[in-house]
Design a protein around this motif. Structure first.
Motif, PDB file in Angstrom:
ATOM      1  N   ALA A   1       0.835  -1.206   0.000  1.00  0.00           N
ATOM      2  CA  ALA A   1       0.000   0.000   0.000  1.00  0.00           C
ATOM      3  C   ALA A   1       0.868   1.253   0.000  1.00  0.00           C
ATOM      4  CB  ALA A   1      -0.929  -0.002   1.215  1.00  0.00           C
ATOM      5  N   ALA A   2       1.962   1.223   0.754  1.00  0.00           N
ATOM      6  CA  ALA A   2       2.861   2.381   0.798  1.00  0.00           C
ATOM      7  C   ALA A   2       3.540   2.599  -0.554  1.00  0.00           C
ATOM      8  CB  ALA A   2       3.910   2.187   1.892  1.00  0.00           C
ATOM      9  N   LEU A   3       3.917   1.524  -1.222  1.00  0.00           N
ATOM     10  CA  LEU A   3       4.532   1.640  -2.544  1.00  0.00           C
ATOM     11  C   LEU A   3       3.535   2.165  -3.575  1.00  0.00           C
ATOM     12  CD1 LEU A   3       6.614  -1.652  -2.560  1.00  0.00           C
ATOM     13  CD2 LEU A   3       7.554   0.649  -2.868  1.00  0.00           C
ATOM     14  N   ARG A   4       2.302   1.669  -3.514  1.00  0.00           N
ATOM     15  CA  ARG A   4       1.291   2.150  -4.453  1.00  0.00           C
ATOM     16  C   ARG A   4       0.987   3.630  -4.231  1.00  0.00           C
ATOM     17  NH1 ARG A   4      -2.933  -2.998  -4.174  1.00  0.00           N
ATOM     18  NH2 ARG A   4      -1.802  -4.354  -5.641  1.00  0.00           N
ATOM     19  N   ALA A   5       0.972   4.043  -2.969  1.00  0.00           N
ATOM     20  CA  ALA A   5       0.730   5.453  -2.667  1.00  0.00           C
ATOM     21  C   ALA A   5       1.860   6.318  -3.207  1.00  0.00           C
ATOM     22  CB  ALA A   5       0.588   5.646  -1.157  1.00  0.00           C
ATOM     23  N   ALA A   6       3.083   5.834  -3.088  1.00  0.00           N
ATOM     24  CA  ALA A   6       4.227   6.588  -3.611  1.00  0.00           C
ATOM     25  C   ALA A   6       4.143   6.695  -5.125  1.00  0.00           C
ATOM     26  CB  ALA A   6       5.531   5.919  -3.193  1.00  0.00           C
ATOM     27  N   ALA A   7       3.772   5.592  -5.781  1.00  0.00           N
ATOM     28  CA  ALA A   7       3.661   5.613  -7.245  1.00  0.00           C
ATOM     29  C   ALA A   7       2.555   6.559  -7.699  1.00  0.00           C
ATOM     30  CB  ALA A   7       3.390   4.201  -7.762  1.00  0.00           C
ATOM     31  N   ALA A   8       1.432   6.558  -6.961  1.00  0.00           N
ATOM     32  CA  ALA A   8       0.309   7.410  -7.355  1.00  0.00           C
ATOM     33  C   ALA A   8       0.607   8.887  -7.125  1.00  0.00           C
ATOM     34  CB  ALA A   8      -0.940   7.011  -6.563  1.00  0.00           C
ATOM     35  N   GLY A   9       1.456   9.178  -6.135  1.00  0.00           N
ATOM     36  CA  GLY A   9       1.699  10.571  -5.793  1.00  0.00           C
ATOM     37  C   GLY A   9       2.972  11.161  -6.354  1.00  0.00           C
ATOM     38  N   THR A  10       3.702  10.392  -7.166  1.00  0.00           N
ATOM     39  CA  THR A  10       4.982  10.862  -7.700  1.00  0.00           C
ATOM     40  C   THR A  10       4.963  10.797  -9.222  1.00  0.00           C
ATOM     41  OG1 THR A  10       6.096   9.979  -5.738  1.00  0.00           O
ATOM     42  CG2 THR A  10       7.489  10.599  -7.606  1.00  0.00           C
ATOM     43  N   PRO A  11       4.957  11.933  -9.904  1.00  0.00           N
ATOM     44  CA  PRO A  11       4.966  11.928 -11.373  1.00  0.00           C
ATOM     45  C   PRO A  11       6.188  11.182 -11.914  1.00  0.00           C
ATOM     46  CG  PRO A  11       4.474  14.119 -10.527  1.00  0.00           C
ATOM     47  CD  PRO A  11       4.902  13.307  -9.346  1.00  0.00           C
ATOM     48  N   GLY A  12       5.970  10.357 -12.924  1.00  0.00           N
ATOM     49  CA  GLY A  12       7.067   9.628 -13.547  1.00  0.00           C
ATOM     50  C   GLY A  12       7.504   8.391 -12.795  1.00  0.00           C
ATOM     51  N   PHE A  13       6.825   8.066 -11.711  1.00  0.00           N
ATOM     52  CA  PHE A  13       7.176   6.900 -10.891  1.00  0.00           C
ATOM     53  C   PHE A  13       6.392   5.691 -11.386  1.00  0.00           C
ATOM     54  CE2 PHE A  13       7.010   3.935  -7.469  1.00  0.00           C
ATOM     55  CZ  PHE A  13       8.067   4.175  -6.595  1.00  0.00           C
ATOM     56  N   THR A  14       7.101   4.604 -11.685  1.00  0.00           N
ATOM     57  CA  THR A  14       6.465   3.374 -12.141  1.00  0.00           C
ATOM     58  C   THR A  14       6.735   2.256 -11.150  1.00  0.00           C
ATOM     59  OG1 THR A  14       6.731   4.001 -14.468  1.00  0.00           O
ATOM     60  CG2 THR A  14       6.324   1.659 -13.996  1.00  0.00           C
ATOM     61  N   LEU A  15       5.692   1.527 -10.780  1.00  0.00           N
ATOM     62  CA  LEU A  15       5.835   0.393  -9.855  1.00  0.00           C
ATOM     63  C   LEU A  15       5.372  -0.873 -10.555  1.00  0.00           C
ATOM     64  CD1 LEU A  15       6.338  -0.767  -6.984  1.00  0.00           C
ATOM     65  CD2 LEU A  15       3.914  -0.315  -6.516  1.00  0.00           C
ATOM     66  N   THR A  16       6.254  -1.878 -10.589  1.00  0.00           N
ATOM     67  CA  THR A  16       5.899  -3.191 -11.129  1.00  0.00           C
ATOM     68  C   THR A  16       5.831  -4.176  -9.966  1.00  0.00           C
ATOM     69  OG1 THR A  16       6.991  -2.763 -13.254  1.00  0.00           O
ATOM     70  CG2 THR A  16       6.581  -5.064 -12.662  1.00  0.00           C
ATOM     71  N   GLU A  17       4.677  -4.833  -9.816  1.00  0.00           N
ATOM     72  CA  GLU A  17       4.486  -5.784  -8.725  1.00  0.00           C
ATOM     73  C   GLU A  17       4.722  -7.198  -9.248  1.00  0.00           C
ATOM     74  OE1 GLU A  17       0.618  -5.109  -7.040  1.00  0.00           O
ATOM     75  OE2 GLU A  17       0.862  -2.929  -7.154  1.00  0.00           O
ATOM     76  N   LEU A  18       5.659  -7.898  -8.634  1.00  0.00           N
ATOM     77  CA  LEU A  18       6.007  -9.249  -9.067  1.00  0.00           C
ATOM     78  C   LEU A  18       5.684 -10.248  -7.957  1.00  0.00           C
ATOM     79  CD1 LEU A  18       9.498  -8.514 -10.685  1.00  0.00           C
ATOM     80  CD2 LEU A  18       7.299  -8.813 -11.858  1.00  0.00           C
ATOM     81  N   PRO A  19       4.917 -11.283  -8.241  1.00  0.00           N
ATOM     82  CA  PRO A  19       4.634 -12.305  -7.225  1.00  0.00           C
ATOM     83  C   PRO A  19       5.928 -12.942  -6.742  1.00  0.00           C
ATOM     84  CG  PRO A  19       3.239 -12.595  -9.163  1.00  0.00           C
ATOM     85  CD  PRO A  19       4.300 -11.593  -9.532  1.00  0.00           C
ATOM     86  N   CYS A  20       6.024 -13.163  -5.444  1.00  0.00           N
ATOM     87  CA  CYS A  20       7.263 -13.733  -4.925  1.00  0.00           C
ATOM     88  C   CYS A  20       6.963 -14.589  -3.697  1.00  0.00           C
ATOM     89  CB  CYS A  20       8.269 -12.614  -4.620  1.00  0.00           C
ATOM     90  SG  CYS A  20       9.950 -13.205  -4.345  1.00  0.00           S
ATOM     91  N   GLY A  21       7.349 -14.155  -2.520  1.00  0.00           N
ATOM     92  CA  GLY A  21       7.179 -14.947  -1.306  1.00  0.00           C
ATOM     93  C   GLY A  21       7.975 -14.334  -0.182  1.00  0.00           C
ATOM     94  N   SER A  22       8.484 -15.171   0.704  1.00  0.00           N
ATOM     95  CA  SER A  22       9.202 -14.641   1.858  1.00  0.00           C
ATOM     96  C   SER A  22      10.582 -15.248   2.070  1.00  0.00           C
ATOM     97  CB  SER A  22       8.374 -14.859   3.138  1.00  0.00           C
ATOM     98  OG  SER A  22       8.195 -16.244   3.382  1.00  0.00           O
ATOM     99  N   MET A  23      10.983 -16.197   1.220  1.00  0.00           N
ATOM    100  CA  MET A  23      12.224 -16.914   1.462  1.00  0.00           C
ATOM    101  C   MET A  23      13.253 -16.703   0.347  1.00  0.00           C
ATOM    102  SD  MET A  23      11.564 -18.012   4.364  1.00  0.00           S
ATOM    103  CE  MET A  23      13.054 -18.980   4.620  1.00  0.00           C
ATOM    104  N   PHE A  24      14.469 -17.164   0.592  1.00  0.00           N
ATOM    105  CA  PHE A  24      15.587 -16.997  -0.336  1.00  0.00           C
ATOM    106  C   PHE A  24      15.264 -17.558  -1.717  1.00  0.00           C
ATOM    107  CE2 PHE A  24      19.480 -18.299  -2.403  1.00  0.00           C
ATOM    108  CZ  PHE A  24      20.389 -17.282  -2.130  1.00  0.00           C
ATOM    109  N   ASP A  25      14.720 -18.760  -1.733  1.00  0.00           N
ATOM    110  CA  ASP A  25      14.409 -19.401  -3.014  1.00  0.00           C
ATOM    111  C   ASP A  25      13.406 -18.589  -3.828  1.00  0.00           C
ATOM    112  OD1 ASP A  25      16.111 -21.419  -2.362  1.00  0.00           O
ATOM    113  OD2 ASP A  25      14.556 -22.874  -1.843  1.00  0.00           O
ATOM    114  N   ASP A  26      12.466 -17.935  -3.145  1.00  0.00           N
ATOM    115  CA  ASP A  26      11.481 -17.110  -3.837  1.00  0.00           C
ATOM    116  C   ASP A  26      12.151 -15.940  -4.557  1.00  0.00           C
ATOM    117  OD1 ASP A  26       9.358 -18.695  -2.827  1.00  0.00           O
ATOM    118  OD2 ASP A  26       9.400 -17.568  -0.958  1.00  0.00           O
ATOM    119  N   GLY A  27      13.057 -15.276  -3.859  1.00  0.00           N
ATOM    120  CA  GLY A  27      13.760 -14.155  -4.467  1.00  0.00           C
ATOM    121  C   GLY A  27      14.658 -14.583  -5.605  1.00  0.00           C
ATOM    122  N   HIS A  28      15.303 -15.726  -5.429  1.00  0.00           N
ATOM    123  CA  HIS A  28      16.177 -16.257  -6.477  1.00  0.00           C
ATOM    124  C   HIS A  28      15.377 -16.550  -7.745  1.00  0.00           C
ATOM    125  CE1 HIS A  28      18.557 -19.425  -8.541  1.00  0.00           C
ATOM    126  NE2 HIS A  28      19.594 -18.692  -8.134  1.00  0.00           N
TER     127      HIS A  28
END
Length: 359
Positions: free
Chosen positions: A226-253
């Motif tokens: 929610a904080a990232l979406r608010a920043a994207a909505a309130g900042t001109p030229g700001f782009t946010l891409t949301e990528l499904p992931c998780g909480s562990m090392f393997d998810d990020g890898h």
């Protein structure tokens, strides 16, 4: 069976005139002291000995001193099981976490265990494996077998926690704040942490950020997104891409390829474990960090400073959360107020995984 009945049976099986008898009840060593022998030596009743051994303040000081002296002389140790039965307490508290492999929860575990240990309490730990319904079952069972409960970052919805509150009391929430819940909470200001990270990255010229999302049931994930979406909505030229992931090392890898494909110049990972996995995955793909892509985490787990390169993140007081959880739980267990809710402010730690956006 009441404790008194058990003592009479023991006295009959282990009479004072036969100190060498082991008795028919099993493992008690030959000649071991019983509550009756302590009572006889101190010149008091067995009930008085029981009250003194259980810490009651209703016994006159001179009698209590006499009982303790007799117990020490006879090397008497009260039965832990009998004492728990008499007091209605187990001497144990419980901690339920979503994932024990996550160092974030190990910090809370350490702080809670150390504080409880100083008070002579043992700690029972259970893991829900990120399953909200399993978490509820575990929490009820853990509370049934302990004197109090700490729920760390519970995945259950707010309403479910409210429904369970009477069955779980006394309990304390850590990494979660549920409005209207009759339990003290110790949480982290996720919005402030994300805001600091975004300000740091945009200050370096990054305008396209990829968010490696956390578990859907995580309230921390919801707040950070929610904080990232608010920043994207309130900042001109700001782009946010949301990528499904998780909480562990393997998810990020596993998400490293998606980061590269989306064209973001910076990554905000749900936590440090995910960020560490992304660092490794990006390195394997030949991506330079921070030359090509900057990467940030959240939590400041112990090895975040030892990644290659060291990870920019926000730090939260994990051990302190555990210690304060114990203080509040101890108060509740003794019929006192659990105190006010606390929301800790995270601290931005700038390391070498972030740098200027590529030109």
């Amino acid at each position: 069976m009441r404790a008194g009945t058990g003592e009479r049976a023991e006295d009959q099986q282990e009479p004072a005139s036969q100190p060498g008898s082991a008795g028919r009840r099993g493992p008690r060593p030959a000649g071991a002291a019983t509550i009756s022998r302590v009572a006889e030596a101190a010149g008091v009743s067995r009930a008085t000995v029981s009250r003194v051994m259980n810490g009651s303040t209703t016994v006159r000081p001179e009698l209590a001193a006499r009982v303790r002296a007799a117990a020490q002389a006879l090397d008497y140790e009260p039965s832990v099981a009998a004492r728990s039965l008499a007091l209605g307490r187990t001497g144990t508290i419980s901690l339920v976490v979503p994932d024990l492999a996550n160092p974030l929860f190990q910090g809370v575990l350490r702080g809670l265990s150390q504080a409880a240990g100083k008070a002579g309490r043992q700690l029972l730990v259970a893991e829900s494996n990120e399953d909200a319904e399993e978490e509820a079952i575990l929490a009820i069972e853990a509370r049934r077998n302990s004197d109090g409960l700490v729920l760390a970052s519970p995945r259950a919805p707010d309403e479910r926690l409210r429904e369970l509150s009477d069955r779980l009391a006394p309990f304390v929430l850590v990494y979660r704040d549920v409005p209207g819940l009759a339990a003290p909470s110790l949480s982290v200001d996720n919005v402030a942490g994300i805001t600091d990270l975004v300000s740091h990255l945009t200050g370096l010229g990054h305008h396209h950020l990829a968010y490696l999302s956390g578990p859907e049931a995580s309230s921390s994930h919801a707040l950070r997104l929610a904080a990232l979406r608010a920043a994207a909505a309130g900042t001109p030229g700001f782009t946010l891409t949301e990528l499904p992931c998780g909480s562990m090392f393997d998810d990020g890898h596993a998400a490293a390829g998606a980061v590269l494909e989306c064209g973001a110049s910076a990554v905000v990972a749900f936590n440090d474990m995910v960020a560490s996995g992304a660092l490794t995955g990006l390195h394997e793909l030949g991506v330079r960090v921070p030359g090509d892509v900057s990467v940030t985490g959240f939590d400041d787990i112990p090895f975040a400073r030892y990644t290659t390169p060291p990870l920019t993140t926000v730090s939260i007081p994990k051990n302190e959360l555990g210690r304060q959880a114990w203080d509040r739980l101890w108060a509740l267990m003794n019929g006192e107020s659990g105190g006010y809710n606390v929301r800790f402010q995270p601290r931005l730690l700038i390391r070498d995984s972030t740098g200027p956006a590529p030109s």
